[in-house]
Design a protein around this motif. Structure first.
Motif, mmCIF file in Angstrom:
data_model
loop_
_atom_site.group_PDB
_atom_site.id
_atom_site.type_symbol
_atom_site.label_atom_id
_atom_site.label_comp_id
_atom_site.label_asym_id
_atom_site.label_seq_id
_atom_site.Cartn_x
_atom_site.Cartn_y
_atom_site.Cartn_z
ATOM 1 N N ILE A 81 0.806 -1.220 0.012
ATOM 2 C CA ILE A 81 -0.113 0.166 -0.010
ATOM 3 C C ILE A 81 0.804 1.212 0.097
ATOM 4 N N VAL A 82 0.489 2.266 -0.917
ATOM 5 C CA VAL A 82 1.458 3.509 -1.017
ATOM 6 C C VAL A 82 1.331 4.173 0.370
ATOM 7 N N PHE A 91 2.971 -8.895 -8.023
ATOM 8 C CA PHE A 91 2.650 -7.839 -6.920
ATOM 9 C C PHE A 91 1.429 -7.333 -7.144
ATOM 10 N N VAL A 92 0.873 -6.724 -6.047
ATOM 11 C CA VAL A 92 -0.428 -6.189 -5.652
ATOM 12 C C VAL A 92 -0.327 -4.753 -5.116
ATOM 13 N N LEU A 93 -0.400 -3.649 -5.837
ATOM 14 C CA LEU A 93 -0.031 -2.436 -5.296
ATOM 15 C C LEU A 93 -1.451 -1.649 -5.243
ATOM 16 N N ILE A 94 -1.521 -0.843 -4.121
ATOM 17 C CA ILE A 94 -2.974 -0.223 -3.797
ATOM 18 C C ILE A 94 -2.607 1.228 -3.411
ATOM 19 N N SER A 95 -3.124 2.136 -4.081
ATOM 20 C CA SER A 95 -2.883 3.679 -3.735
ATOM 21 C C SER A 95 -4.228 4.276 -3.354
ATOM 22 N N PHE A 96 -4.452 4.542 -2.175
ATOM 23 C CA PHE A 96 -5.869 5.205 -1.701
ATOM 24 C C PHE A 96 -5.857 6.709 -2.217
ATOM 25 N N LYS A 130 -9.444 -9.865 -3.074
ATOM 26 C CA LYS A 130 -8.829 -9.548 -1.632
ATOM 27 C C LYS A 130 -8.394 -8.122 -1.600
ATOM 28 N N SER A 131 -7.592 -7.582 -2.819
ATOM 29 C CA SER A 131 -7.485 -6.287 -2.880
ATOM 30 C C SER A 131 -8.533 -5.178 -2.766
ATOM 31 N N VAL A 132 -9.597 -5.455 -3.137
ATOM 32 C CA VAL A 132 -10.732 -4.571 -2.933
ATOM 33 C C VAL A 132 -11.375 -4.833 -1.807
ATOM 34 N N PHE A 133 -11.234 -5.589 -0.731
ATOM 35 C CA PHE A 133 -11.806 -6.091 0.252
ATOM 36 C C PHE A 133 -10.707 -5.394 1.347
ATOM 37 N N THR A 134 -9.559 -5.243 0.822
ATOM 38 C CA THR A 134 -8.340 -4.457 1.893
ATOM 39 C C THR A 134 -8.653 -2.973 1.811
ATOM 40 N N ILE A 135 -9.263 -2.437 0.690
ATOM 41 C CA ILE A 135 -9.779 -1.074 0.823
ATOM 42 C C ILE A 135 -10.977 -0.977 1.607
#
Length: 482
Positions: free
Chosen positions: A43-44, A141-146, A164-169
């Motif tokens: 996560i950024v 890799f799975v990268l997430i920027s809020f 799972k990336s969506v649920f992390t958000i």
């Protein structure tokens, strides 16, 4: 480019080596990566979340590095060649959630996204955009920027990374709206009353136990709990299907046979039929399908009722814990924040046999805040109600893994039915001398399920293993309670 399910299906068959079944389901292979790659998610560390994320457990990425990767991605031929688009909503519009524009390199991933999330009409602005382009990088890799409202996934074809990336958000933003996000399944009785919440990691029985022909299913993986009720984040199920049988799990088995169900890494027999018992590709075979394929599912995917029972599932591979225990809100807080279970082979890459693990909140890889924040929400909900809370162990009995045997589904369902009908709540309890847990005195079940030490050949060995596990639990608890 937006395509219909029919068009996506044709492309998956012609260009992505998907195998169609007469039922309309698709069988696909994910290649090297057949489970989540937990160390590949970042996560950024942007200004919008840098002070609210628990970086002790979440891998952070410097904004400058993110900008470089993002620039390379949008300039790449992988991005420019055209991606399959879908517009979806994750969460529930009556309670809370986010709109997501999903862009997939593979047609079958796009079908999976439509199985898992609620399709919506295109709109001018989305809360997040998700790009799933496996060919962009060689390693996962799975990268997430809020701040940018952006998710980029690459290097893996395992579809579980997408959801799972969506649920992390959602797990990060919903507590700000006084909604408790949960890695759980939920079902109701046949009258759409008496909700039961099942917390648990993959392999503990969360999906299997909640899919009951005598109950109505709200969902099997990710939910929210607010003062207004309970709701599913998803439109579908992503079930683990190794050893799936029509006799033991008829609802899930039937759903896997229907049109547009996507079966990952399930082996086909010579006659073209599914072999759910073949683990030659992975122990983590999966199926995604709309939740409506479960015949007794709740169409609204929600209820305005509060839970009657909350169950904390664990799969204890060491045959230490009783099969069931009644928990006070304080005990539930501890058990939840510890998140003890045994990882089952195949759920994550590199796990080949059961391994003891502690995943706070039964979902640490998807929870971004301090575990105490989520555990406090659970405890508050339990204290402000007359909810019964239970620990239910679906792991080993009569000795640890390799010696004993796994508690049968029949025995677990028998205990569960007594939770549903209130029988266990009416029984007196006794304190288990080794674990201190309060055990319902149910004389109708095998005594080794209530006193696991009686199933061991050597009581001293049990005491040693039990002592080590409890010491580990105390150590984890001391580190997480701040």
């Amino acid at each position: 480019m937006k395509k219909s399910r029919i068009e996506l299906r044709e492309i998956a068959i012609k260009k992505e080596r998907a195998t169609p079944l007469p039922s309309g389901a698709l069988v696909v292979e994910t290649g090297e990566h057949t489970g989540r790659s937990p160390n590949a998610k970042f996560i950024v560390k942007d200004d919008s979340v840098k002070d609210s994320i628990d970086w002790a457990y979440v891998r952070g990425m410097d904004p400058k590095v993110w900008e470089e990767i993002k620039g390379d991605f949008f300039a790449s031929e992988n991005f420019k060649k055209g991606l399959f688009e879908s517009s979806v909503y994750a969460g529930h519009k009556d309670f809370g959630g986010i709109s997501v524009k999903i862009h997939c390199e593979l047609a079958w991933h796009s079908i999976a996204s439509l199985n898992m999330f609620q399709e919506i009409d295109d709109c001018d602005k989305y809360d997040f955009s998700l790009y799933y382009v496996p060919s962009f990088t060689a390693e996962p890799f799975v990268l997430i920027s809020f701040e940018d409202g952006l998710i980029i996934i690459s290097g893996t074809q395992y579809a579980g990374e997408m959801k799972k990336s969506v649920f992390t958000i959602l797990n990060h933003i919903l507590p700000e709206e006084n909604i408790f996000p949960m890695h759980c399944s939920i079902n109701l009785d046949s009258n759409l009353e008496s909700p039961t919440v099942f917390f648990g990691l993959s392999g503990t029985g969360k999906t299997t136990l909640s899919a009951d022909s005598n109950r109505r299913l709200i969902g099997d993986d990710e939910h929210g709990w607010s003062s207004s009720g309970l709701f599913n984040f998803e439109n579908g199920c992503y079930a683990k299907v190794i050893n799936l049988s029509q006799e033991d799990e008829p609802e899930i088995w039937s759903a896997c046979q229907k049109e547009d169900a996507v079966l990952e890494n399930v082996v086909l027999k010579g006659d073209g039929t599914l072999d759910f018992f073949d683990n030659s590709k992975t122990e983590n075979t999966r199926a995604s399908y709309p939740i409506s394929y479960i015949e007794n599912s709740v169409s609204s995917k929600s209820t305005k009722l509060q839970p009657k029972n909350v169950i904390l599932l664990t799969c204890d591979a060491f045959s230490v814990l009783p099969a069931v225990a009644r928990l006070t809100p304080e005990e539930a807080w501890k058990f939840f924040i510890i998140g003890y279970t045994s990882k089952i082979a195949g759920t994550e890459k590199g796990i080949n046999e059961p391994t003891a693990t502690f995943s706070p909140c039964f979902g640490l890889p998807f929870m971004t805040r301090k575990p105490k924040e989520y555990a406090d929400m659970l405890k508050k909900n339990l204290e402000n109600s007359d909810i019964n809370c239970w620990m239910l162990n679906t792991g080993w009995n009569r000795g640890p893994y390799g010696v004993g045997e796994r508690i049968s589904l029949e025995d677990t369902r028998d205990i569960l039915n007594k939770i549903y009908d209130g029988t266990l709540a009416k029984l007196k309890t006794f304190e288990h001398s080794y674990t201190g847990l309060n055990i319902p005195l149910d004389v109708t079940v095998d005594l080794t399920l209530l006193k696991p030490e009686l199933g061991w050949n050597n009581i001293k060995e049990y005491e040693s293993v039990c002592g080590n596990l409890l010491d580990n639990m105390r150590s984890v608890l001391s580190n997480l309670s701040i």
